[in-house]
Design a protein around this motif. Structure first.
Motif, short mmCIF file in Angstrom:
data_model
loop_
_atom_site.label_atom_id
_atom_site.label_comp_id
_atom_site.label_asym_id
_atom_site.label_seq_id
_atom_site.Cartn_x
_atom_site.Cartn_y
_atom_site.Cartn_z
N ALA A 172 44.92 -96.61 63.68
CA ALA A 172 46.28 -96.74 63.14
C ALA A 172 47.29 -96.85 64.28
CB ALA A 172 46.61 -95.54 62.24
N LYS A 173 47.12 -96.07 65.31
CA LYS A 173 48.06 -96.15 66.45
C LYS A 173 47.94 -97.51 67.14
CE LYS A 173 49.77 -93.00 68.85
NZ LYS A 173 51.10 -92.87 68.26
N ARG A 174 46.69 -98.00 67.26
CA ARG A 174 46.47 -99.30 67.89
C ARG A 174 47.22 -100.40 67.12
NH1 ARG A 174 43.61 -103.74 67.76
NH2 ARG A 174 42.64 -103.29 65.77
N ARG A 175 47.29 -100.24 65.80
CA ARG A 175 47.96 -101.26 64.98
C ARG A 175 49.47 -101.02 64.85
NH1 ARG A 175 44.44 -102.93 59.76
NH2 ARG A 175 42.36 -102.52 60.55
N GLY A 176 49.98 -100.01 65.53
CA GLY A 176 51.43 -99.81 65.57
C GLY A 176 52.00 -98.87 64.53
N PHE A 177 51.14 -98.11 63.82
CA PHE A 177 51.65 -97.14 62.84
C PHE A 177 52.10 -95.86 63.54
CE2 PHE A 177 48.86 -99.72 60.14
CZ PHE A 177 49.65 -99.89 59.01
N ARG A 178 53.08 -95.19 62.96
CA ARG A 178 53.41 -93.83 63.39
C ARG A 178 52.37 -92.89 62.78
NH1 ARG A 178 57.49 -91.09 64.69
NH2 ARG A 178 57.43 -89.74 62.89
N VAL A 179 51.81 -92.00 63.59
CA VAL A 179 50.80 -91.07 63.08
C VAL A 179 51.15 -89.65 63.51
CG1 VAL A 179 48.35 -90.46 62.97
CG2 VAL A 179 49.01 -92.86 63.29
N THR A 180 51.24 -88.77 62.53
CA THR A 180 51.45 -87.35 62.83
C THR A 180 50.26 -86.58 62.25
OG1 THR A 180 52.66 -86.94 60.78
CG2 THR A 180 53.96 -87.62 62.68
N THR A 181 50.20 -85.29 62.54
CA THR A 181 49.10 -84.48 61.99
C THR A 181 49.69 -83.24 61.32
OG1 THR A 181 48.89 -83.42 64.15
CG2 THR A 181 47.32 -85.18 63.62
N ASN A 182 48.86 -82.65 60.47
CA ASN A 182 49.24 -81.41 59.78
C ASN A 182 48.06 -80.44 59.91
OD1 ASN A 182 50.46 -79.54 58.22
ND2 ASN A 182 50.34 -80.69 56.30
N SER A 183 48.27 -79.29 60.54
CA SER A 183 47.17 -78.33 60.76
C SER A 183 47.49 -77.02 60.06
CB SER A 183 46.98 -78.07 62.25
OG SER A 183 46.76 -79.28 62.94
N THR A 184 46.52 -76.55 59.27
CA THR A 184 46.66 -75.27 58.57
C THR A 184 45.78 -74.24 59.27
OG1 THR A 184 47.00 -76.46 56.51
CG2 THR A 184 46.46 -74.14 56.32
N PHE A 185 46.34 -73.07 59.54
CA PHE A 185 45.58 -72.05 60.26
C PHE A 185 45.32 -70.83 59.37
CE2 PHE A 185 47.92 -74.41 63.63
CZ PHE A 185 46.80 -75.01 64.19
N PHE A 186 44.11 -70.28 59.54
CA PHE A 186 43.64 -69.15 58.73
C PHE A 186 43.42 -67.93 59.63
CE2 PHE A 186 42.66 -73.00 56.51
CZ PHE A 186 42.74 -72.70 55.15
N ASN A 187 43.01 -66.80 59.04
CA ASN A 187 42.80 -65.62 59.89
C ASN A 187 41.53 -65.70 60.71
OD1 ASN A 187 40.78 -64.94 58.11
ND2 ASN A 187 41.79 -63.15 57.24
N THR A 188 40.77 -66.75 60.52
CA THR A 188 39.60 -66.99 61.38
C THR A 188 40.04 -67.72 62.66
OG1 THR A 188 39.23 -68.88 59.95
CG2 THR A 188 37.77 -67.00 59.64
N ASP A 189 41.32 -68.14 62.73
CA ASP A 189 41.84 -68.78 63.95
C ASP A 189 42.26 -67.73 64.96
OD1 ASP A 189 42.00 -71.78 63.95
OD2 ASP A 189 42.73 -71.34 61.93
N THR A 190 42.27 -68.16 66.22
CA THR A 190 42.78 -67.31 67.30
C THR A 190 43.84 -68.15 68.02
OG1 THR A 190 41.23 -68.22 68.90
CG2 THR A 190 40.49 -66.28 67.62
N PRO A 191 44.66 -67.50 68.88
CA PRO A 191 45.60 -68.31 69.66
C PRO A 191 44.87 -69.43 70.40
CG PRO A 191 46.10 -65.99 69.90
CD PRO A 191 44.83 -66.07 69.12
N GLN A 192 43.65 -69.14 70.88
CA GLN A 192 42.92 -70.15 71.65
C GLN A 192 42.50 -71.35 70.79
OE1 GLN A 192 43.03 -70.13 74.78
NE2 GLN A 192 41.85 -72.02 74.99
N THR A 193 42.06 -71.11 69.54
CA THR A 193 41.66 -72.26 68.70
C THR A 193 42.90 -73.11 68.36
OG1 THR A 193 41.83 -71.01 66.61
CG2 THR A 193 39.67 -71.09 67.66
N ILE A 194 44.05 -72.45 68.21
CA ILE A 194 45.29 -73.21 67.94
C ILE A 194 45.66 -74.04 69.17
CG2 ILE A 194 47.76 -73.02 67.45
CD1 ILE A 194 47.19 -70.58 65.75
N ILE A 195 45.60 -73.40 70.34
CA ILE A 195 45.95 -74.10 71.59
C ILE A 195 45.02 -75.30 71.80
CG2 ILE A 195 45.95 -73.88 74.13
CD1 ILE A 195 46.91 -70.92 73.63
#
Ligand code: SF4
Ligand code: SF4
Length: 337
Positions: free
Chosen positions: A158-181
């Motif tokens: 999509a980026k190669r074809r010129g689209f704007r691309v964003t992401t959405n990430s949901t975090f749970f209590n199984t995440d740590t600061p390191q997995t987010i980073i």
């Protein structure tokens, strides 16, 4: 916040108009759900639990576009379910973009490469891809192997074809600061997506997995640690500075869920896309016939652990508008200074 300047100016103008018209409740972004069906079955999902008869339904184009126009919101986030499974999703996007609405199409990306030809790059249109972690973590979160690799391939194409691309990430209590980073570094520095959104998971009553949702203090500590060391400043996060302060626990806000209302197959959902206390046919009725004062943390037990952007980002945006210091801070972040 890395929101493009054109979009920032448009939203700023819209907010000024609301102020001049003395409107105290108005929509910032509509969460449009034109179907509930999905090609994944994530553990934390509260949308795919509807009965088969509901999962088969698709919202007509005119109804979807009409609801957004009736609300007057300048931005639309199309979710579901998986919107790319809607046979006329491209037409819904085309009609909204033609009316200069900023459209974010939220997708798990499994169908994205196949459907890219149906869309045209535009400053008004953005793909928002759901990515909860690096390969192993994301595939576990969506309960399907290979999903991360497909999402990455779709983002690159999509980026190669010129689209704007964003992401959405949901975090749970199984995440740590390191997995987010790790995941935000990868999206920011390696994949170079345009912007990233982050959210602590909300404990939907209907979600089959109720064990892995974060409490408020856990959320604050998790984001405080993940944002440390200059990460928050470096990442292109699509949130207002005050909302990020809120996630870190530097400020607290009241919920203003009327600012990011939800419109689905059932109508306008009261009070927000996370909770369903009934539906009404128009945004006006939603605003006028909902007792907004009874929702939010400390008021409704179902809101106890909620720090979702649909409740608190509008409050952060309004607080920014109401303070010269915060407006300058937000403007500086938009301009990258
Ligand atoms: S991709 Fe989204 S809609 Fe589909 S199951 Fe997962 S959380 Fe639910
Ligand atoms: S706090 Fe607000 S956004 Fe969160 S669940 Fe309650 S009403 Fe919805």
């Amino acid at each position: 916040m890395a929101m493009p300047l054109r979009q920032t100016l448009r939203v700023g103008t819209y907010l000024m108009e609301q102020k001049l018209r003395r409107r105290d409740k108005f929509p910032l972004i509509v969460e449009l759900e034109p179907l509930f069906a999905c090609n994944l079955a994530c553990e934390g999902c509260g949308k795919i639990q509807h009965p088969a008869g509901v999962l088969k339904q698709r919202m007509p184009v005119a109804q979807a576009v009409g609801a957004v126009l009736e609300s007057g919101a300048p931005m639309v986030s199309i979710a579901g379910g998986e919107p790319l499974m809607h046979p006329q999703i491209d037409e819904i996007v085309r009609q909204l973009v033609a009316r200069r609405k900023y459209v974010f199409l939220c997708t798990n990306a499994l169908l994205m490469r196949k459907k890219l030809d149906k869309f045209t790059p535009s400053p008004y249109f953005t793909f928002t891809v759901h990515i909860d972690g690096l390969r192993e973590r994301h595939d576990e979160s969506v309960a399907k192997e290979g999903t991360f690799d497909e999402a990455v391939a779709a983002i690159k194409e999509a980026k190669r074809r010129g689209f704007r691309v964003t992401t959405n990430s949901t975090f749970f209590n199984t995440d740590t600061p390191q997995t987010i980073i790790e995941v935000l570094d990868y999206l920011n520095d390696d994949l170079k997506v345009d912007e990233m959104m982050i959210s602590p998971a909300y404990a939907y009553e209907k979600a089959p997995d109720q064990e892995h949702f974060l409490g408020v203090e856990q959320t604050r500590e998790l984001f405080r640690k993940a944002f440390a060391g200059g990460n928050r400043r470096r990442w292109r996060l699509n949130h207002s500075p005050l909302f990020l302060d809120f996630l870190e626990g530097k400020v607290d806000f009241e919920c203003t869920a009327w600012g990011i209302p939800n419109y689905s197959l059932f109508g306008w959902q009261r009070p927000c896309y996370l909770m369903a206390d009934g539906y009404v046919p128009t945004y006006r009725e939603l605003i006028e016939k909902t007792d907004w004062a009874k929702y939010g943390r400390g008021k409704d037990p179902r809101c106890a652990n909620c720090m979702a952007h649909c409740g608190y980002e509008p409050t952060a945006v309004l607080a920014t508008m109401g303070s010269l210091k915060e407006s300058i801070r937000a403007a500086r972040e938009t301009l990258g200074t």
